[in-house]
Design a protein around this motif. Structure first.
Motif, PDB file in Angstrom:
ATOM      1  N   ASP A 146     -41.882   6.522   2.169  1.00 39.64           N
ATOM      2  CA  ASP A 146     -40.464   6.758   2.471  1.00 39.64           C
ATOM      3  C   ASP A 146     -39.627   5.773   1.653  1.00 39.64           C
ATOM      4  O   ASP A 146     -39.434   4.629   2.066  1.00 39.64           O
ATOM      5  N   PRO A 147     -39.149   6.164   0.462  1.00 41.57           N
ATOM      6  CA  PRO A 147     -38.420   5.246  -0.430  1.00 41.57           C
ATOM      7  C   PRO A 147     -37.295   4.503   0.287  1.00 41.57           C
ATOM      8  O   PRO A 147     -36.585   5.077   1.116  1.00 41.57           O
ATOM      9  N   MET A 148     -37.147   3.230  -0.057  1.00 40.38           N
ATOM     10  CA  MET A 148     -36.202   2.365   0.637  1.00 40.38           C
ATOM     11  C   MET A 148     -35.053   1.935  -0.266  1.00 40.38           C
ATOM     12  O   MET A 148     -35.123   2.034  -1.492  1.00 40.38           O
ATOM     13  N   PHE A 149     -34.001   1.422   0.382  1.00 35.77           N
ATOM     14  CA  PHE A 149     -32.867   0.841  -0.325  1.00 35.77           C
ATOM     15  C   PHE A 149     -33.034  -0.679  -0.344  1.00 35.77           C
ATOM     16  O   PHE A 149     -33.196  -1.306   0.707  1.00 35.77           O
ATOM     17  N   PHE A 150     -32.976  -1.251  -1.548  1.00 35.00           N
ATOM     18  CA  PHE A 150     -33.105  -2.693  -1.722  1.00 35.00           C
ATOM     19  C   PHE A 150     -31.716  -3.305  -1.891  1.00 35.00           C
ATOM     20  O   PHE A 150     -30.997  -2.971  -2.842  1.00 35.00           O
ATOM     21  N   ALA A 151     -31.337  -4.192  -0.994  1.00 35.31           N
ATOM     22  CA  ALA A 151     -30.058  -4.890  -1.114  1.00 35.31           C
ATOM     23  C   ALA A 151     -30.163  -5.964  -2.188  1.00 35.31           C
ATOM     24  O   ALA A 151     -31.222  -6.571  -2.374  1.00 35.31           O
ATOM     25  N   THR A 152     -29.074  -6.206  -2.910  1.00 34.47           N
ATOM     26  CA  THR A 152     -29.025  -7.324  -3.850  1.00 34.47           C
ATOM     27  C   THR A 152     -27.731  -8.100  -3.625  1.00 34.47           C
ATOM     28  O   THR A 152     -26.781  -7.596  -3.013  1.00 34.47           O
TER      29      THR A 152
END
Length: 318
Positions: A146-152
């Motif tokens: 389940d592809p995730m969102f990476f915060a930067t």
């Protein structure tokens, strides 16, 4: 007679330079911090400034110059006189930002002098409430399913580049979501607007300790000695990630070598003070304490690494 005068002039210059080192600093010192007040780098700078003020017997003024991935404050340092009266405390963003900011008004290798690494820690992968995994192995499996969102913390930040590096080496799908600094990235992660954030221990461990996010892993071949229960990327067969976060002291380019050595010795002594070591321990951070040459090599090697990653991943400032 001309040779005698030349020798006398040379000796006078050498004597003057030696006296300058003995008298350093000759007045108040400005310590530039290229981030907003209240963040982990700002807190580190103010703690270090307190120790150095006592040692130097001169005021040390912390001046925040945030913006452009730390490059606004760094540009201000590049324009300062190389007399040691203006210094900079920056993170590994010093090495990542030039990989995509190709129009900087200074040359980071020529116009800035690395002094010493102040502190270092691995990058920690933390997950928000929507992430079910409790360790790095389960995180990898979940992220691949389940592809995730990476915060930067922003385009070109160290959190941006470490997210891209992990995605490349672990072959993870997903997208990066850019926020306005580390504090905002942590807040957005806790608010469910991203799934994963990768940053240094000083940035994320306060939120881990109060249960707002969970530490899933550290990037590196082995586990971090101060977080022995947190899995490493290396033990989960994710190779090619051998890089740590750091905070370092910098000075303007063209500085006299003896002055560099003087400031290096003074800052390293301050790093080892009881009060500063306590701050590092509270934030799960290790002291840096390098020579100027050692720190320079680390910085320049990382600049090459991040430039290569920017090219291979198509990372740009847009």
């Amino acid at each position: 007679m001309r040779h005698v005068l030349s020798l006398a002039t040379a000796l006078a210059v050498i004597a003057g330079a030696a006296a300058a080192q003995d008298d350093y600093p000759s007045g108040p010192v400005t310590l530039l911090v290229p981030y907003s007040p209240g963040g982990s780098t700002d807190r580190t700078a103010r703690a270090l400034a307190t120790v150095l003020e006592e040692k130097w017997g001169q005021p040390l003024v912390v001046e925040n110059r945030p913006g452009a991935g730390s490059m606004i404050g760094t540009a201000a340092l590049a324009q300062a006189e190389p007399d040691g009266q203006t210094l900079l405390l920056n993170t590994a963003a010093f090495a990542t930002a030039p990989a995509i900011q190709t129009d900087l008004p200074f040359d980071p290798r020529e116009d800035i002098t690395p002094i010493t690494m102040v502190a270092t820690s691995p990058y920690v992968v933390v997950g928000g409430a929507e992430v079910e995994a409790e360790n790095f192995a389960d995180f990898l499996a979940e992220a691949r399913e389940d592809p995730m969102f990476f915060a930067t913390a922003g385009v070109g930040s160290s959190s941006h580049f470490t997210a891209e590096l992990l995605a490349q080496q672990a072959e993870l799908p997903g997208d990066v979501v850019h926020f306005s600094g580390g504090g905002d990235a942590n807040t957005q992660l806790m608010g469910g607007h991203a799934d994963i954030y990768i940053s240094t221990t000083a940035s994320v461990m306060p939120y881990v300790n109060n249960g707002q996010v969970k530490a899933l892993g550290v990037l590196g071949a082995e586990r971090f000695e101060l977080l022995p229960d947190v899995q490493s990327s290396g033990e989960n067969d994710v190779e090619g990630i051998d890089i740590n976060g750091w905070v370092g002291m910098f000075a303007p380019g063209g500085m006299d070598a003896e002055l560099v050595e003087t400031i290096n010795a003074d800052v390293n002594e301050a790093i080892r003070s009881d009060s500063f070591m306590q701050l590092l321990e509270e934030n799960f951070v290790l002291p840096g304490d390098t020579t100027a040459d050692e720190f320079s090599q680390i910085v320049y090697d990382e600049m090459d690494t991040w430039a290569g990653l920017a090219e291979s991943r198509g990372i740009s400032a847009q």
